[in-house]
Scaffold this active site. Structure first.
Site, PDB file in Angstrom:
ATOM      1  N   TRP A   1       0.831  -1.203   0.000  1.00  0.00           N
ATOM      2  CA  TRP A   1       0.000   0.000   0.000  1.00  0.00           C
ATOM      3  C   TRP A   1       0.866   1.254   0.000  1.00  0.00           C
ATOM      4  O   TRP A   1       0.507   2.273  -0.606  1.00  0.00           O
ATOM      5  CB  TRP A   1      -0.908  -0.004   1.233  1.00  0.00           C
ATOM      6  CG  TRP A   1      -1.755   1.229   1.398  1.00  0.00           C
ATOM      7  CD1 TRP A   1      -3.001   1.441   0.912  1.00  0.00           C
ATOM      8  CD2 TRP A   1      -1.413   2.436   2.109  1.00  0.00           C
ATOM      9  NE1 TRP A   1      -3.468   2.681   1.267  1.00  0.00           N
ATOM     10  CE2 TRP A   1      -2.505   3.321   1.999  1.00  0.00           C
ATOM     11  CE3 TRP A   1      -0.291   2.840   2.825  1.00  0.00           C
ATOM     12  CZ2 TRP A   1      -2.499   4.585   2.582  1.00  0.00           C
ATOM     13  CZ3 TRP A   1      -0.282   4.110   3.395  1.00  0.00           C
ATOM     14  CH2 TRP A   1      -1.372   4.956   3.280  1.00  0.00           C
ATOM     15  N   HIS A   2       2.014   1.172   0.659  1.00  0.00           N
ATOM     16  CA  HIS A   2       2.871   2.353   0.781  1.00  0.00           C
ATOM     17  C   HIS A   2       3.583   2.715  -0.518  1.00  0.00           C
ATOM     18  O   HIS A   2       3.967   3.872  -0.701  1.00  0.00           O
ATOM     19  CB  HIS A   2       3.909   2.146   1.887  1.00  0.00           C
ATOM     20  CG  HIS A   2       3.358   2.307   3.261  1.00  0.00           C
ATOM     21  ND1 HIS A   2       2.699   1.303   3.933  1.00  0.00           N
ATOM     22  CD2 HIS A   2       3.349   3.375   4.111  1.00  0.00           C
ATOM     23  CE1 HIS A   2       2.321   1.727   5.118  1.00  0.00           C
ATOM     24  NE2 HIS A   2       2.688   2.986   5.251  1.00  0.00           N
ATOM     25  N   GLY A   3       3.779   1.774  -1.391  1.00  0.00           N
ATOM     26  CA  GLY A   3       4.438   2.134  -2.626  1.00  0.00           C
ATOM     27  C   GLY A   3       4.754   0.945  -3.504  1.00  0.00           C
ATOM     28  O   GLY A   3       4.819  -0.201  -3.040  1.00  0.00           O
TER      29      GLY A   3
ATOM     30  N   PHE B   1       2.296   8.536  -1.112  1.00  0.00           N
ATOM     31  CA  PHE B   1       1.564   7.293  -0.992  1.00  0.00           C
ATOM     32  C   PHE B   1       0.075   7.489  -1.284  1.00  0.00           C
ATOM     33  O   PHE B   1      -0.649   6.523  -1.329  1.00  0.00           O
ATOM     34  CB  PHE B   1       1.736   6.687   0.405  1.00  0.00           C
ATOM     35  CG  PHE B   1       3.189   6.526   0.792  1.00  0.00           C
ATOM     36  CD1 PHE B   1       4.086   5.983  -0.107  1.00  0.00           C
ATOM     37  CD2 PHE B   1       3.633   6.923   2.023  1.00  0.00           C
ATOM     38  CE1 PHE B   1       5.414   5.829   0.228  1.00  0.00           C
ATOM     39  CE2 PHE B   1       4.972   6.770   2.379  1.00  0.00           C
ATOM     40  CZ  PHE B   1       5.857   6.232   1.467  1.00  0.00           C
TER      41      PHE B   1
END
Length: 484
Positions: free
Chosen positions: A325-327, A484
């Protein structure tokens, strides 16, 4: 528009005056003002991406209304899938298209079947991971009949686009935030004071702690092969406080700003660096995202009500998805997997919920055992942040190997980093204030309890002076989580 910018310093009081002095007698007008100003706030970066928010809002509003009208399981599930496909589709295209394409090409090349495909020059819309998760939670809750769908499009649009938390959270649940748009709001002086206090503390975290730490963290990480082990540890420490000061600082400003308009947002950080184990850390770090994954992914997978093997699987799924989800980078997946590895022993031995209460509550200092637990957890967290910060896996591994090479126990050459010692003193003072205020919602939330008004205000003025003198205010540095 950045919270730490002159633009926002002008924008906020204008909206505040319009909200409380021009439109105070009409709830619908206040909500409409929030929608207009929130779209203006977001469009300040790139107006073209307003269409994404508008379309996502329209789809989830329509899906919610239909879900309230139909009863058949197939029809209801089809509507939910439509909402998820639209939101995840936007997120997947803008954030992960090139990642999957590049890895697809690499995999075929590895097996001797090179293919040609062109990547796209895609601009990542600011905050897309946040508002898509917020709208998805609404559709899921309506589908589960935990929430009645709203038929007020203006109120729903305000819920989706509410500018204080639009681009970096907290990721609000409709069950908490949406009903507040239907309640008549009256200006609450004490609530507004609390909001201003939290904004002040958030700005201190951002411009004094985070932005100054960023300068040294970037210097060390970007030239990691030139430094010895002890200096690389110093770089990891600077990034550890950079990301905490930056992200929790944003959350403080967002929550404080919302209070100025009569809204209560959920707490997003609860002093995570005082955690005694990794499980406690994840109950205190980015709480809105952690609880989102818990409620919408972990529990539907069976949570902790299944066998040990499946529990372990569920934990890995949650942490790896959280990392992704963060990247779109393998470093984030490695960071998530590493935290899962930290967590698994606690789960197996049934100790993942042994530290629920605030550490050393009612005491000035923790006991020796708690100190060791806090330091151990902090060390594991610092190590994992290396993967989060590194440019790629090769960089992360070389950084780790560099730490354990020659010079691990040497004293860093602070002459190369002018001002770093002063910054370390600020970090120690910052953590002392956080420790003293750990029973509240943020570091200085209990400051109003000081009876001596002159002393209390002298502290506020002192913080403002620190921000002005030592804050990195020469340039408007974006918040880390905007990417993000």
């Amino acid at each position: 528009m950045l919270f730490n910018s002159l633009d926002f310093a002008l924008f906020l009081p204008i909206v505040f005056i319009l909200y409380w002095f021009v439109f105070r007698d009409s709830l619908k007008s206040q909500n409409f003002l929030i929608v207009i100003t929130s779209y203006f706030f977001y469009g300040w970066w790139d107006w073209r991406f307003l269409a994404l928010i508008g379309f996502s809002t329209l789809i989830d509003f329509a899906v919610g209304v239909r879900l309230d009208k139909v009863e058949g399981r197939f029809k209801r599930k089809s509507l939910l899938i439509l909402s998820l496909l639209v939101n995840i589709g936007f997120l997947g295209f803008f954030k992960y298209y090139n990642f999957f394409l590049d890895n697809f090409i690499t995999a075929f090349t590895f097996f001797g079947m090179p293919i040609k495909a062109n990547s796209l020059n895609i601009i990542l819309p600011v905050g897309i991971s946040f508002y898509t998760f917020q709208t998805m939670s609404y559709s899921i809750d309506v589908y589960r009949k935990r929430l009645t769908a709203t038929r007020d499009f203006i109120a729903f649009s305000a819920f989706v686009s509410f500018f204080p938390q639009l681009v970096a959270g907290p990721i609000e649940r409709a069950t908490n935030l949406l009903p507040q748009f239907f309640e008549k709001r009256k200006f609450d002086y004490f609530m507004a004071k609390n909001g201003l206090r939290q904004i002040l503390w958030g700005l201190f975290k951002k411009v004094v702690i985070a932005d100054n730490c960023a300068e040294y963290a970037n210097m060390i990480f970007n030239n990691s092969t030139e430094y010895q082990g002890s200096t690389l540890i110093l770089g990891a420490l600077f990034f550890t406080f950079q990301i905490y000061g930056d992200f929790s600082g944003y959350s403080d400003i967002a929550i404080g700003t919302a209070r100025l308009f009569g809204f209560n947002l959920m707490q997003n950080f609860a002093f995570p660096y005082f955690s005694r184990d990794i499980a406690e850390f994840w109950r205190r770090w980015h709480i809105s995202l952690t609880t989102w994954f818990r409620d919408y992914v972990y529990i539907p997978l069976g949570g902790s009500k299944v066998g040990t093997f499946l529990q372990i699987r569920n934990v890995f799924v949650i942490f790896i998805i959280s990392g992704f989800w963060h990247g779109a980078n393998w470093t984030f997946i490695a960071w998530g997997a590493l935290n899962a590895i930290y967590f698994i022993p606690l789960l197996i031995f049934g100790k993942n919920r042994q530290n629920i209460e605030i550490v050393a509550v009612g005491k000035k200092l923790p006991c020796f055992r708690e100190v060791l637990s806090i330091l151990g957890t902090f060390a594991l967290t610092v190590f994992s942040w290396i993967f989060f910060r590194a440019e790629n896996m090769s960089h992360a591994l070389s950084y780790v190997f560099g730490i354990f090479s020659e010079g691990l126990f040497a004293i860093p050459d602070f002459s190369v980093f002018p001002g770093a010692i002063t910054l370390l003193i600020f970090i120690v003072a910052f953590m002392f204030v956080e420790w003293k205020g750990r029973v509240g919602e943020y570091g200085i939330s209990e400051m109003h309890l000081i009876s001596n008004k002159a002393y209390r205000w002298s502290i506020y003025v002192f913080i403002i002076l620190i921000i002005d003198v030592f804050g990195n205010t020469s340039e408007e540095i974006e918040f880390i989580y905007f990417q993000f």
